[in-house]
Design an enzyme around this catalytic site. Structure first.
Site, PDB file in Angstrom:
ATOM      1  CB  THR A  71      50.763 -49.711  96.477  1.00 52.92           C
ATOM      2  OG1 THR A  71      51.590 -50.080  95.369  1.00 52.92           O
ATOM      3  CG2 THR A  71      50.012 -50.924  96.966  1.00 52.92           C
ATOM      4  CG  ASN A 159      53.367 -50.960  84.607  1.00 46.44           C
ATOM      5  OD1 ASN A 159      52.176 -50.844  84.325  1.00 46.44           O
ATOM      6  ND2 ASN A 159      53.864 -52.056  85.139  1.00 46.44           N
ATOM      7  CD  GLN A 187      55.506 -46.206  84.866  1.00 42.17           C
ATOM      8  OE1 GLN A 187      56.375 -45.453  84.424  1.00 42.17           O
ATOM      9  NE2 GLN A 187      55.778 -47.153  85.767  1.00 42.17           N
ATOM     10  CB  SER A 207      54.806 -43.966  92.728  1.00 42.29           C
ATOM     11  OG  SER A 207      54.509 -44.853  93.755  1.00 42.29           O
ATOM     12  N   GLY A 208      56.244 -41.117  93.860  1.00 43.59           N
ATOM     13  CA  GLY A 208      57.384 -40.231  93.644  1.00 43.59           C
ATOM     14  C   GLY A 208      58.578 -40.904  92.994  1.00 43.59           C
ATOM     15  CG  HIS A 209      59.476 -45.240  93.453  1.00 47.02           C
ATOM     16  ND1 HIS A 209      59.900 -46.289  92.663  1.00 47.02           N
ATOM     17  CD2 HIS A 209      58.226 -45.548  93.856  1.00 47.02           C
ATOM     18  CE1 HIS A 209      58.935 -47.189  92.615  1.00 47.02           C
ATOM     19  NE2 HIS A 209      57.906 -46.767  93.326  1.00 47.02           N
ATOM     20  CB  THR A 245      54.343 -37.987 111.757  1.00 47.08           C
ATOM     21  OG1 THR A 245      53.706 -37.964 113.033  1.00 47.08           O
ATOM     22  CG2 THR A 245      55.279 -36.798 111.623  1.00 47.08           C
ATOM     23  CB  CYS A 334      63.464 -64.048  83.496  1.00 47.46           C
ATOM     24  SG  CYS A 334      62.902 -62.786  82.405  1.00 47.46           S
TER      25      CYS A 334
HETATM   26  N1  PLP Z   1      50.824 -48.282  88.978  1.00 46.81           N
HETATM   27  C1  PLP Z   1      51.742 -48.325  88.016  1.00 46.81           C
HETATM   28  C2  PLP Z   1      51.359 -48.029  86.606  1.00 46.81           C
HETATM   29  C3  PLP Z   1      53.050 -48.653  88.329  1.00 46.81           C
HETATM   30  O1  PLP Z   1      53.977 -48.695  87.365  1.00 46.81           O
HETATM   31  C4  PLP Z   1      53.373 -48.935  89.677  1.00 46.81           C
HETATM   32  C5  PLP Z   1      54.752 -49.359  90.016  1.00 46.81           C
HETATM   33  O2  PLP Z   1      55.380 -50.064  89.266  1.00 46.81           O
HETATM   34  C6  PLP Z   1      52.384 -48.852  90.645  1.00 46.81           C
HETATM   35  C7  PLP Z   1      51.111 -48.523  90.258  1.00 46.81           C
HETATM   36  C8  PLP Z   1      52.662 -49.117  92.094  1.00 46.81           C
HETATM   37  O3  PLP Z   1      53.523 -48.131  92.581  1.00 46.81           O
HETATM   38  P1  PLP Z   1      54.260 -48.276  93.999  1.00 46.81           P
HETATM   39  O4  PLP Z   1      54.843 -49.644  94.039  1.00 46.81           O
HETATM   40  O5  PLP Z   1      55.273 -47.212  93.979  1.00 46.81           O
HETATM   41  O6  PLP Z   1      53.259 -48.095  95.054  1.00 46.81           O
END
Ligand code: PLP
Length: 754
Positions: A71, A159, A187, A207-209, A245, A334
């Protein structure tokens, strides 16, 4: 054991990544900007991870910044591109008037575009690039519009569906355009080779996660020479391009993931991932024979399966999966009574039922073959649980007695089966077209005789599916030669179901043919009434349609009151707010217009006029009801009914013993999800109406605590009971998912006789 199949939302942190993060926190904790030894060690690590990222992304040149996540990367990229356009405009240049983004882009992209466009005062035209039924960008459209675009945003992989964009095709469509190009690579990271520097991609956030690193760490690639405006200014970190930092623990963890990618052995090869996807897809087909996959496999990430099952809402499937310990997510919000369709699937032009009921299964590239085997086995058990409880094809002669009333809901529209245990005869009231197969299966599986399929009126929003249901069940259809337009057997006064009888009364108003069906028991006592859209919880049916009879509405309501009195349960054809049932007494308190006409304070003419005035202001989409004008107590919907587990435990050891009611469906209970030591009476939500008379008669001081998996459905039940007059109705907060698993000291709760 929980099997996590929601990797597109986030992933667990890889063991190596956890170890790397911990080691940074414990040992290499220096600030990479410090020039002493601790700082230098941290700096070396930072440089190492950046170098690994450049190799993995194919980005030897350009900027590679560490961010907090995608983001942030998207904000920086959009700000940079739009700021550059603004500078050009300020310098007197005519700039392109448009910004384009893929219609299936993650919301972070269009929201960032709108935000920065407004903040920078650019007033550019932000437009979605259409996608085809396969989810891929319409390249011909893009070629036509790219010359007028200053920025084009297209994700590498989606996603929700896993659809992989044709990046080379997009690059070709952009040829000759001066547009900057943002590719959301979230993704795709670790799953697709991106070769960033070889392509003309200007910005690529990650995004790392989404790939086994922790939340709070991300990367942004910026092509050499592409405009770059820092989002954060401060201490000059990241070459003064992204101050603050550095998140060294996150960077170290990401580094461990990147090393694993480079070294191989941790993440499965594309071939193995495809084989795993095929096994999961086969298990889904076996469990849900009608399953439809919402994106073509050949152009999607092998780790994502987006699917819909006809007649089954995403909510129902997710409850089932969760009971089986399979964690997946819905393609739509939902929690709403009316499922919000997935905008991604809508953009692909998929039919409404698919966009509203989609479920996403996404596994991780590090998931073991054993885990996928176990997931397949559990999916098969889910299918068996549905078959055994008559929810899908297969079994005949299901176990267990049949409940008198079963409710089915699709987008707030209600359908009921009245089944008489003694005669095994049943009646379907207000069948819904989406449910034909499921209802037919349900009746066939329970070996019931279908005495009639009745509509409470000619519905405005769908053609009656009564005949389709009769056609689907020729063998179960009882002897009945001719029926009228609403399905009532000609020449019959009362529909005899053995221990129960249905009578009908005409209640013109919402439509000329509106009819109420009154259910009597063997002792000729009126049990409840199906009232269609004449009276709904918090609303009266509209009467401004061509087929309405507005002048007759007032008299119909009084006739209904005469027939059923103030306290008989009324079951509506629509129940947008999950209130299950109502009574005239409850509705008079909620709807002044209804009270006035029933109490004779308003003539039928004035009632019709006041109602018409309300309806004039209604949007055409508020199809059936008087909306919040009459659906007045929307505030009750927000009433807090949640009871924390600590309070429930306290109540169980002191004070009036609470009545515990488990509203999960039988197919969930079959999956064996424990309810801790909670000894709750099973009353599935689909058959809750049977229990309402007993529950509303509970002593006022008896706490009535509903439980379910997550606390969502139990909250619906608690609100419904409060509305029907039991002020001490509660819902276990967080549901059984948060209930103490080892509550061995929990005393048993009172048994409920219903
Ligand atoms: N873009 C895509 C395709 C995503 O799947 C996501 C998270 O679901 C994001 C952007 C945003 O990532 P984050 O929330 O880790 O900043």
């Amino acid at each position: 054991m929980e099997i996590y199949l929601d990797a597109n939302a986030t992933t667990p942190v890889l063991a190596q990544a956890r170890a790397a993060a911990l080691s940074v926190m414990a040992d290499t904790f220096g600030n990479p900007s410090s020039i002493h030894g601790s700082g230098l060690r941290a700096r070396a690590l930072l440089d190492e991870v950046r170098a690994a990222a450049r190799r993995v992304l194919g980005a030897p040149t350009g900027q590679l910044l560490f961010t907090s996540g995608a983001t942030e990367g998207i904000q920086t990229a959009v700000l940079s591109a739009l700021h550059a356009l603004r500078q050009r405009r300020i310098a007197g240049e005519t700039i392109p008037a448009r910004v384009l983004y893929g219609a299936t882009e993650h919301k972070a992209v269009p929201e960032a575009l709108r935000h920065w466009n407004a903040l920078l005062g650019l007033q550019l035209h932000i437009e979605a690039i259409p996608v085809g039924a396969d989810g891929r960008h319409d390249l011909a459209w893009l070629s036509r519009h790219a010359p007028e675009a200053g920025l084009v945003c297209t994700m590498a992989a989606n996603n929700e569906t896993g659809v992989i964009s044709d990046l080379d095709g997009i690059a070709a469509a952009l040829a000759g355009s001066g547009a900057l190009w943002l590719v959301d690579g979230v993704q795709a990271l670790g799953k697709l080779p991106l070769h960033l520097a070889e392509r003309r991609i200007d910005y690529a956030p990650f995004s790392g996660h989404k790939l086994y690193a922790p939340k709070g760490i991300g990367m942004l690639y910026v092509r050499e020479g592409a405009p770059l405006t820092p989002l954060l200014m401060g201490g000059g970190q990241e070459g003064a391009l992204r101050a603050g930092t550095e998140n060294m623990a996150g960077i170290a963890a990401l580094g461990a993931v990147l090393s694993a990618l480079e070294a191989g052995g941790v993440f499965a090869s594309p071939e193995r991932l495809q084989a795993q996807r095929d096994r999961l897809a086969a298990a889904l087909r076996d469990a849900f024979p009608g399953v439809v996959f919402n994106a073509p496999f050949e152009s999607s990430l092998p780790t994502t399966l987006n699917f819909s099952v006809p007649g089954m809402s995403a909510r129902m499937l997710l409850d089932l999966f969760d009971a089986a310990g399979l964690r997946m997510s819905g393609g739509s919000a939902c929690s709403a009574a009316r499922a919000q369709p997935s905008y991604v699937l809508e953009a692909m032009g998929l039919p409404a039922w698919q966009t509203e009921s989609a479920v996403r299964l996404s596994f991780g590239a590090a998931d073991s073959a054993g885990l996928i085997d176990e997931a397949c086995a559990r999916l098969q058990s889910c299918g068996e649980a549905l078959r055994a409880t008559c929810q899908s094809e297969g079994v005949q002669g299901a176990d267990g007695p049949v409940e008198l009333l079963t409710r089915f809901v699709v987008d707030g529209a209600c359908c009921y089966i009245v089944a008489d245990e003694s005669s095994r005869r049943c009646v379907v009231i207000d069948p819904l077209p989406q449910l034909t197969d499921r209802l037919a299966q349900w009746i066939h599986c329970r070996q019931l005789e279908l005495a009639a399929v009745l509509d409470t009126h000619s519905h405005g929003d769908h053609a009656s599916s009564a005949q389709a249901l009769r056609d689907a069940l020729p063998a179960s259809l009882g002897k009945c030669d001719a029926v009228d337009g609403l399905g009532w057997p000609r020449g019959v006064q009362a529909l005899d179901l053995g221990g129960h009888r249905l009578l009908r009364m005409s209640v013109p108003g919402h439509t000329q043919d509106s009819t109420a069906y009154l259910l009597h028991d063997g002792l000729q006592q009126l049990r409840l009434a199906f009232v269609g859209d004449t009276v709904m919880p918090g609303a009266l049916g509209r009467s401004d349609f061509e087929q309405s009879a507005p002048a007759a509405f007032g008299a119909s309501l009084r006739a209904l009151e005469q027939a059923v009195g103030p306290h008989t349960l009324l079951l509506p054809a629509h129940d947008y707010d999950n209130r299950f049932a109502t009574t005239l007494s409850v509705e008079c308190a909620a709807q002044p217009l209804l009270a006035a006409v029933l109490q004779g304070r308003l003539s039928d003419e004035s009632f019709a006029m006041e109602k018409a005035a309300l309806e004039q202001a209604l949007a055409p989409t508020e199809y059936q009801t008087l909306a919040c004008g009459a659906r007045s107590e929307c505030s009750l919907f927000d009433e807090q009914v949640e009871l924390p587990s600590t309070e429930l435990l306290a109540q169980m050891s002191a004070g009036p013993a609470p009545m515990l009611v488990d509203v999960r469906e039988p197919f969930e209970s079959r999956m064996g999800m424990a309810g801790g030591a909670l000894d709750a009476q099973p009353v599935p939500l689909s058959t809750l109406i049977n229990a309402l008379p007993a529950l509303t008669r509970l002593p006022a001081e008896t706490p009535l605590v509903f439980v379910c998996r997550s606390g969502n459905r139990s909250a619906q039940a608690a609100r419904a009971l409060r509305r029907l007059g039991h002020a001490q109705a509660w819902s276990l907060a967080g549901g059984l998912a948060l209930w103490p698993a080892q509550a061995g000291d929990v005393p048993g709760a009172e048994a409920l006789a219903i």
